[in-house]
Design an enzyme around this catalytic site. Structure first.
Site, PDB file in Angstrom:
ATOM      1  N   HIS A  76      -6.859   4.004  -1.259  1.00 21.42           N
ATOM      2  CA  HIS A  76      -5.449   4.373  -1.063  1.00 21.42           C
ATOM      3  C   HIS A  76      -4.521   3.178  -0.892  1.00 21.42           C
ATOM      4  O   HIS A  76      -3.317   3.347  -0.783  1.00 21.42           O
ATOM      5  CB  HIS A  76      -5.289   5.305   0.138  1.00 21.42           C
ATOM      6  CG  HIS A  76      -5.372   4.594   1.464  1.00 21.42           C
ATOM      7  ND1 HIS A  76      -6.553   4.124   1.971  1.00 21.42           N
ATOM      8  CD2 HIS A  76      -4.415   4.252   2.355  1.00 21.42           C
ATOM      9  CE1 HIS A  76      -6.324   3.535   3.128  1.00 21.42           C
ATOM     10  NE2 HIS A  76      -5.026   3.586   3.389  1.00 21.42           N
TER      11      HIS A  76
HETATM   12  C1  UD1 Z   1      -0.101   5.115   5.384  1.00 21.09           C
HETATM   13  C2  UD1 Z   1      -0.102   3.757   6.098  1.00 21.09           C
HETATM   14  C3  UD1 Z   1      -1.417   3.051   5.835  1.00 21.09           C
HETATM   15  C4  UD1 Z   1      -2.581   3.927   6.201  1.00 21.09           C
HETATM   16  C5  UD1 Z   1      -2.477   5.247   5.450  1.00 21.09           C
HETATM   17  C6  UD1 Z   1      -3.585   6.188   5.820  1.00 21.09           C
HETATM   18  C7  UD1 Z   1       1.963   2.487   6.380  1.00 21.09           C
HETATM   19  C8  UD1 Z   1       2.745   1.352   5.852  1.00 21.09           C
HETATM   20  N1  UD1 Z   1       0.951   2.891   5.599  1.00 21.09           N
HETATM   21  O1  UD1 Z   1      -0.171   4.842   3.985  1.00 21.09           O
HETATM   22  O2  UD1 Z   1      -1.466   1.874   6.631  1.00 21.09           O
HETATM   23  O3  UD1 Z   1      -3.788   3.274   5.878  1.00 21.09           O
HETATM   24  O4  UD1 Z   1      -1.218   5.855   5.793  1.00 21.09           O
HETATM   25  O5  UD1 Z   1      -3.494   7.373   5.115  1.00 21.09           O
HETATM   26  O6  UD1 Z   1       2.249   2.971   7.451  1.00 21.09           O
HETATM   27  N2  UD1 Z   1       2.117  11.998   1.363  1.00 21.09           N
HETATM   28  C9  UD1 Z   1       1.754  13.315   1.299  1.00 21.09           C
HETATM   29  N3  UD1 Z   1       1.499  13.957   2.477  1.00 21.09           N
HETATM   30  C10 UD1 Z   1       1.586  13.359   3.687  1.00 21.09           C
HETATM   31  C11 UD1 Z   1       1.947  12.004   3.717  1.00 21.09           C
HETATM   32  C12 UD1 Z   1       2.213  11.351   2.558  1.00 21.09           C
HETATM   33  O7  UD1 Z   1       1.660  13.913   0.248  1.00 21.09           O
HETATM   34  O8  UD1 Z   1       1.323  14.010   4.710  1.00 21.09           O
HETATM   35  C13 UD1 Z   1       2.393  11.299   0.104  1.00 21.09           C
HETATM   36  C14 UD1 Z   1       3.850  11.000  -0.060  1.00 21.09           C
HETATM   37  O9  UD1 Z   1       4.206  11.285  -1.365  1.00 21.09           O
HETATM   38  C15 UD1 Z   1       3.971   9.527   0.187  1.00 21.09           C
HETATM   39  C16 UD1 Z   1       2.596   9.006  -0.183  1.00 21.09           C
HETATM   40  O10 UD1 Z   1       1.692  10.070   0.103  1.00 21.09           O
HETATM   41  O11 UD1 Z   1       4.992   8.984  -0.569  1.00 21.09           O
HETATM   42  C17 UD1 Z   1       2.194   7.801   0.633  1.00 21.09           C
HETATM   43  O12 UD1 Z   1       2.357   8.074   2.016  1.00 21.09           O
HETATM   44  P1  UD1 Z   1       2.855   6.921   3.053  1.00 21.09           P
HETATM   45  O13 UD1 Z   1       2.876   7.474   4.440  1.00 21.09           O
HETATM   46  O14 UD1 Z   1       4.086   6.302   2.527  1.00 21.09           O
HETATM   47  O15 UD1 Z   1       1.779   5.827   2.930  1.00 21.09           O
HETATM   48  P2  UD1 Z   1       0.202   5.938   2.893  1.00 21.09           P
HETATM   49  O16 UD1 Z   1      -0.237   5.435   1.583  1.00 21.09           O
HETATM   50  O17 UD1 Z   1      -0.252   7.292   3.338  1.00 21.09           O
END
Ligand code: UD1
Length: 369
Positions: free
Chosen positions: A213
């Site tokens: 991820h």
């Molecule tokens: C975040 C953390 C990362 C951690 C990871 C664990 C930061 C900078 N990044 O990254 O350190 O290792 O979480 O999972 O804090 N999304 C969903 N559902 C959700 C949340 C997110 O579909 O409940 C999708 C959204 O489209 C979002 C993308 O996943 O844009 C990425 O989510 P985001 O929270 O931005 O970063 P992670 O890659 O999850």
């Protein structure tokens, strides 16, 4: 410490939850502490958040800030804006943050500006790679926190080198491993092996677990397809279960990358099912920080698909190998494990299931302010 200290504990994203669970449990045992829990809402899907609360018995958050997804600046700014009135109203004696996600730095910054001390659990880890968003969050949070709770010696050294006062730094072990040891017996009752056809009356077949991820691995189609190409070669020899993070899912959907049928893509798993799979796996392939630690605690060989790690004890002491993302290196390292020649390791010092007790004991002894 005052008669009763109010501590606001912060969670935002999935990896925060196995870290906060033992801390809240331990705080609840002490009448001198009133623990409150605030969820920033950085993660909001049921299988990235609610399922962990249910399975780990984490109490319902007192407040959910509901920030949701966004760019780094949007997410960080929204947390800052929404947490400030909560801190002003609740007047905590301490704010406790864990890990290295955007919620960790955002809440720390809001708290210290209000004169509220911050405790950082999992302080001092450094990949020395400033292109990782988490590295920025780690460095900044540690510059702000008054209590710096470290999981390993290298983290202590990093904090001292960065000029943090020695008396702020405490080597306590690993709260995530507290959760692992506590929940492993429950995880062994999971039916996930039957559901995935990896387990029958005779026992578990050989299989691997893959997670990916990190933006550096999944945001570029070219990079992701190169890594999955290597995993395909491994999947011809042994099934690989791949619970797909939403970020990776989005990229896969856009890119139309093809993969071998033995590479088994499934939605993200809850804590107990995932821990069950990891504990029975022949090998893990990952770019997660937490899984490097969990495999070390479980004695399962782990190939980290990154060029660096902020958790060097998993390499020096545990089962982790930093294999990088070169396809031929990934395949060669995986085949070595499948031949039964995977890295053996030991459990690092203080990863004994009692880290949360040490954290709370230090907070009680010193008082938050
Ligand atoms: C975040 C953390 C990362 C951690 C990871 C664990 C930061 C900078 N990044 O990254 O350190 O290792 O979480 O999972 O804090 N999304 C969903 N559902 C959700 C949340 C997110 O579909 O409940 C999708 C959204 O489209 C979002 C993308 O996943 O844009 C990425 O989510 P985001 O929270 O931005 O970063 P992670 O890659 O999850």
């Amino acid at each position: 410490m005052s008669l009763c200290s109010r501590i606001i504990n912060i969670v935002g994203a999935r990896p925060n939850l196995p870290k906060i669970a033992p801390l809240i449990r331990e705080m609840q045992r002490h009448p001198g502490i009133e623990p409150l829990l605030v969820h920033t809402g950085q993660h909001y899907d049921d299988n990235l958040s609610n399922i962990f609360f249910r399975q780990m018995g984490i109490p319902e958050p007192h407040i959910n800030l509901g920030v949701g997804s966004g760019t780094h600046a949007e997410q960080t700014a929204e947390i800052l804006r929404r947490i400030e009135p909560v801190l002003l109203e609740q007047q905590p004696d301490l704010v406790l943050v864990v890990g290295d996600v955007n919620s960790t730095i955002a809440v720390s910054l809001a708290a210290v500006k209000l004169g509220i001390p911050v405790a950082h659990v999992e302080a001092g880890l450094r990949s020395f790679d400033r292109s990782m968003p988490e590295e920025i969050n780690r460095v900044l949070t540690d510059a702000l926190a008054k209590y710096l709770f470290a999981t390993e010696d290298a983290a202590v050294d990093n904090l001292i080198r960065e000029g943090r006062p020695r008396e702020f730094v405490h080597l306590v072990g690993n709260v995530m491993i507290d959760s692992l040891l506590h929940f492993l017996p429950f995880a062994q009752q999971s039916r996930i092996g039957d559901e995935l056809g990896l387990h029958d009356g005779k026992g578990w077949q050989s299989f691997g677990v893959l997670t990916l991820h990190r933006p550096s691995n999944v945001d570029s189609t070219e990079k992701l397809s190169e890594i999955l190409g290597a995993i395909d070669t491994v999947a011809r020899q042994v099934p690989i279960v791949f619970p797909v993070h939403p970020r990776t899912q989005q990229r896969l959907a856009q890119s139309g990358i093809k993969y071998h049928p033995q590479l088994r893509l499934i939605p993200p798993l809850g804590y107990l099912d995932f821990l069950c799979l990891l504990s029975k796996a022949t090998l893990a392939l990952t770019d997660s920080g937490g899984i490097q630690e969990e495999t070390t605690a479980l004695g399962v060989p782990c190939l980290t698909l990154r060029e660096n790690t902020e958790r060097p004890v998993t390499v020096s002491c545990g089962t982790n190998v930093l294999v990088g993302t070169n396809p031929s290196k990934i395949v060669a390292a995986a085949e070595q494990i499948l031949r039964g020649d995977g890295k053996k390791g030991r459990t690092p010092p203080l990863w004994d299931g009692h880290a949360a007790e040490r954290v709370v004991e230090i907070l009680l002894r010193n008082g938050p302010r």
